[in-house]
Design a protein around this motif. Structure first.
Motif, short mmCIF file in Angstrom:
data_model
loop_
_atom_site.label_atom_id
_atom_site.label_comp_id
_atom_site.label_asym_id
_atom_site.label_seq_id
_atom_site.Cartn_x
_atom_site.Cartn_y
_atom_site.Cartn_z
N LEU A 89 0.79 -1.14 -0.05
CA LEU A 89 0.01 -0.09 -0.04
C LEU A 89 0.84 1.26 -0.08
O LEU A 89 0.50 2.34 -0.63
CB LEU A 89 -0.91 -0.02 1.05
N ASN A 90 1.97 1.25 0.80
CA ASN A 90 2.67 2.68 0.60
C ASN A 90 3.15 2.77 -0.61
O ASN A 90 3.63 3.95 -0.95
CB ASN A 90 3.99 2.50 1.77
N VAL A 91 3.60 1.73 -1.56
CA VAL A 91 4.23 1.93 -2.74
C VAL A 91 3.00 2.52 -3.43
O VAL A 91 3.50 3.69 -4.46
CB VAL A 91 4.70 0.73 -3.37
N ARG A 92 2.03 2.30 -3.40
CA ARG A 92 0.80 2.77 -4.13
C ARG A 92 0.42 4.25 -3.79
O ARG A 92 0.27 5.23 -4.64
CB ARG A 92 -0.41 1.80 -4.12
N LYS A 93 0.48 4.38 -2.51
CA LYS A 93 0.43 6.00 -2.01
C LYS A 93 1.48 6.74 -2.62
O LYS A 93 1.41 7.68 -2.85
CB LYS A 93 0.45 5.86 -0.75
N ALA A 94 2.79 6.23 -2.40
CA ALA A 94 4.04 6.91 -3.06
C ALA A 94 3.67 7.39 -4.62
O ALA A 94 4.07 8.54 -4.87
CB ALA A 94 5.13 6.26 -3.04
N ILE A 95 3.02 6.40 -5.41
CA ILE A 95 3.03 6.68 -6.68
C ILE A 95 1.81 7.86 -7.06
O ILE A 95 2.03 8.90 -7.63
CB ILE A 95 2.45 5.45 -7.55
N ALA A 96 0.73 7.73 -6.11
CA ALA A 96 -0.23 8.78 -6.04
C ALA A 96 0.48 10.04 -5.96
O ALA A 96 0.05 11.10 -6.31
CB ALA A 96 -1.24 8.30 -5.08
N HIS A 97 1.03 10.08 -4.98
CA HIS A 97 1.85 11.44 -4.21
C HIS A 97 2.85 12.03 -5.09
O HIS A 97 3.31 13.02 -5.19
CB HIS A 97 2.31 11.33 -2.87
N ALA A 98 3.46 11.09 -5.98
CA ALA A 98 4.41 11.39 -7.28
C ALA A 98 3.93 12.08 -8.47
O ALA A 98 4.68 12.44 -9.22
CB ALA A 98 5.31 10.05 -7.32
N ILE A 99 2.64 12.22 -8.51
CA ILE A 99 2.17 12.78 -9.70
C ILE A 99 1.24 14.12 -9.44
O ILE A 99 0.23 14.17 -8.42
CB ILE A 99 0.98 11.85 -10.31
N ASP A 100 1.69 15.10 -10.17
CA ASP A 100 1.21 16.39 -10.06
C ASP A 100 -0.04 16.38 -11.08
O ASP A 100 0.23 17.15 -12.33
CB ASP A 100 2.29 17.67 -10.48
N ARG A 101 -1.17 16.13 -10.63
CA ARG A 101 -2.50 16.20 -11.70
C ARG A 101 -2.68 17.32 -12.19
O ARG A 101 -3.13 17.61 -13.20
CB ARG A 101 -3.58 15.34 -10.99
N ASP A 102 -2.76 18.30 -11.10
CA ASP A 102 -3.17 19.63 -11.35
C ASP A 102 -2.39 20.29 -12.60
O ASP A 102 -2.88 21.03 -13.41
CB ASP A 102 -3.25 20.63 -10.27
N GLY A 139 11.67 9.65 -6.79
CA GLY A 139 12.73 8.41 -6.67
C GLY A 139 12.11 7.18 -7.38
O GLY A 139 12.60 6.19 -7.20
N ILE A 140 11.34 7.60 -8.45
CA ILE A 140 10.77 6.38 -9.33
C ILE A 140 11.29 6.62 -10.71
O ILE A 140 11.12 7.63 -11.19
CB ILE A 140 9.30 6.42 -9.39
N ASP A 141 11.77 5.49 -11.08
CA ASP A 141 12.44 5.40 -12.43
C ASP A 141 11.59 4.93 -13.45
O ASP A 141 11.44 3.64 -13.45
CB ASP A 141 13.82 4.69 -12.43
N LEU A 142 10.64 5.53 -14.19
CA LEU A 142 9.52 5.22 -15.08
C LEU A 142 10.11 4.77 -16.36
O LEU A 142 10.26 5.70 -17.02
CB LEU A 142 8.37 5.78 -15.07
N GLU A 143 10.09 3.54 -16.76
CA GLU A 143 10.36 3.09 -18.27
C GLU A 143 9.10 3.00 -19.06
O GLU A 143 8.00 2.46 -18.42
CB GLU A 143 11.22 1.88 -18.21
N ALA A 163 8.62 14.59 -1.92
CA ALA A 163 9.43 14.28 -0.76
C ALA A 163 8.67 13.27 -0.06
O ALA A 163 9.10 12.22 0.59
CB ALA A 163 9.77 15.52 0.09
N LEU A 164 7.34 13.35 0.35
CA LEU A 164 6.51 12.30 1.08
C LEU A 164 6.49 11.05 0.36
O LEU A 164 6.57 10.00 0.80
CB LEU A 164 5.13 12.92 1.18
N ALA A 165 6.53 11.27 -1.08
CA ALA A 165 6.36 9.92 -1.80
C ALA A 165 7.91 9.06 -1.57
O ALA A 165 7.81 7.84 -1.39
CB ALA A 165 6.49 9.83 -3.24
N LYS A 166 8.91 9.66 -1.58
CA LYS A 166 10.34 9.32 -1.31
C LYS A 166 10.19 8.46 0.22
O LYS A 166 10.53 7.26 0.35
CB LYS A 166 11.42 10.13 -1.40
N GLN A 167 9.66 9.35 1.14
CA GLN A 167 9.36 8.64 2.52
C GLN A 167 8.76 7.24 2.44
O GLN A 167 8.92 6.35 3.20
CB GLN A 167 8.87 9.54 3.55
#
Length: 484
Positions: free
Chosen positions: A265-278, A357-361, A315-319
């Protein structure tokens, strides 16, 4: 408006390519993706669903509040497990000449009960049997009570004789809708029955090329899948008209919940916080696009306007990733189609996620290959849009443990006993809250709708779910104008 390089290039192509077009009575529609399957029992991609709405009719449609309303038939609830449907008067005949009767309805739904490979089949497992009363009436007997059963009967009705002959509806559809199938080679050609108006649908994947064809008079109509700068460019051109509308189609990132990293779950939350939807909506999406949290929009009767938006916080996503024991950077593969707008979105996601901190291919595949990989579960992440969804049962189809392919649309293979219980109880506020908390997908937005057409095209507007139903009324007032 600042001229971007592709708009300058577009102008040069227009000047170089202007030539007189031959008169043509057909209305030409350029689309980003061609339909895949015109058998309504198998169709799951947006283009196929939209075309099938024109070729076939259904027992039930939906009103403005997404409540079921009679289409081909009215119904009575005789008991919690017994529904009677009666065909309405003056139902149109099938395109091959046979009248549509209750026997055709029974044959259509009976076929779904035995087609184990049909993606919609699981929706009808609760049907115990179907009984013909007469040519206009039939009864559905259910195994378990289902108060929402009428809303499920939205499969286009097929002719019984052709079902028995194992006709290839996927490529040569026969329904009783407002349009009849004519041909499907390089382009799909349909004929509107009331006036014999021909409409062609041609796949043109690149949005700039679609616009070029419109400005040169080679096509009459575009809808959706246009970047905002192209829409802004078109709004400055007197030769065409641009119409927009608030959208309800839900875009999301799909996740493989069998993946040992993504199931955390924390990985999924990190992905959500890593996207600037606005920022993405402002930079890449058309007007009337808005943030989304679950599949159905807040104004839907089963919507949930109380769900909070996940903030952009790399930053929160990395944590969160580090708390899950992930060594940074986390390497993930994102699959998408080769559509230019989708690839552009992917590159923006890639840049944003790198800060977390996510390397997206990125792997962009032709539409058929991409969609096949999604259905087979061969992915870590992918991007898609749910189109034309009307009923909250979509949450069972997409997240119910018993609805994994080939028995449903749970392509992420998500399993949650708590959610299953809430789905069984049809507690939609609790269902949507649970989905929002557990993030079996990453919600993005409801895409705004835009249609661009020649000045002489009338009676066509974009619909909130992106359907093409207004092709039933579209008209051309005069000869197509040309860019000089």
């Amino acid at each position: 408006m600042k001229l971007t390089p592709f708009i300058v290039a577009l102008g040069l192509l227009l000047l170089a390519g202007c030539e007189e077009q031959l008169p043509d009575t057909a209305i030409h529609f350029a689309i980003a993706q061609a339909p895949i399957n015109l058998d309504p029992r198998y169709a799951t991609d947006a283009a196929s669903e939209r075309v099938n709405r024109l070729i076939y009719q259904r027992l039930v449609e939906f009103d403005a509040a997404s409540k079921p309303t009679p289409s081909l038939a009215t119904w009575q609830k005789l008991s919690p497990t017994h529904y009677r449907f009666t065909l309405r008067n003056h139902v149109a005949a099938f395109h091959h000449g046979n009248p549509l009767t209750a026997a055709d309805v029974k044959a259509t739904y009976d076929s779904l009960l035995v087609l184990n490979d049909a993606p919609h089949a699981a929706e009808y497992r609760n049907i115990n049997h179907i009984e013909l009363i007469n040519a206009q009436t039939l009864d559905f007997a259910l195994t378990q009570p289902d108060a929402d059963f009428p809303a499920r009967l939205i499969i286009g009705i097929l002719p019984k004789d052709l079902i028995e002959q194992k006709h290839d509806f996927a490529h040569q559809p026969v329904g009783n809708g407002v349009f009849a199938f004519v041909s499907w080679q390089r382009r799909l050609t349909l004929k509107r029955l009331r006036d014999h108006q021909l409409v062609t649908l041609t796949e043109v994947k690149d949005p700039t090329v679609r616009v070029l064809k419109l400005m040169r008079g080679e096509t009459d109509l575009l809808q959706g899948d246009l970047p905002p700068e192209l829409v802004q460019y078109l709004q400055t051109k007197s030769e065409v008209q641009v119409k927009t509308a608030k959208g309800t189609n839900f875009s999301y990132l799909g996740l493989n919940m069998q993946n040992p990293v993504l199931k955390q779950l924390n990985v999924r939350k990190a992905i959500a916080h890593a996207i600037d939807r606005d920022a993405i909506i402002k930079q890449v999406m058309v007007n009337d696009t808005r943030l989304a949290e679950v599949i159905l929009p807040p104004e839907h009767y089963a919507g949930n306007a109380s769900l909070p938006h996940a903030e952009y916080n790399p930053a929160l996503a990395k944590q969160l990733l580090q708390s899950a024991g992930i060594t940074l950077p986390l390497k993930l593969v994102y699959k998408t189609s080769t559509d230019a707008q989708r690839v552009r979105l992917a590159t923006i996601l890639q840049a944003q996620m790198a800060k977390a901190g996510i390397d997206l291919e990125i792997r962009s595949l032709d539409w058929g290959t991409f969609f096949a990989e999604v259905k087979q579960g061969n992915f870590q992440l992918y991007g898609l849009t749910w189109v034309g969804i009307r009923t909250p049962e979509i949450y069972s189809k997409v997240f119910g443990s018993q609805f994994m392919p080939p028995n449903g649309l749970n392509r992420g293979r998500y399993q949650d006993a708590t959610l299953d219980a809430l789905l069984q109880a049809e507690n939609w506020p609790a269902v949507t809250a649970r989905i929002h908390t557990q993030l079996p997908y990453i919600p993005l937005w409801y895409e705004g709708q835009v249609a661009v057409m020649q000045k002489n095209i009338q009676q066509y507007s974009p619909q909130s779910d992106g359907n093409w139903d207004n092709l039933a009324s579209v008209q051309r007032s005069a000869t197509k104008g040309q860019l000089q």
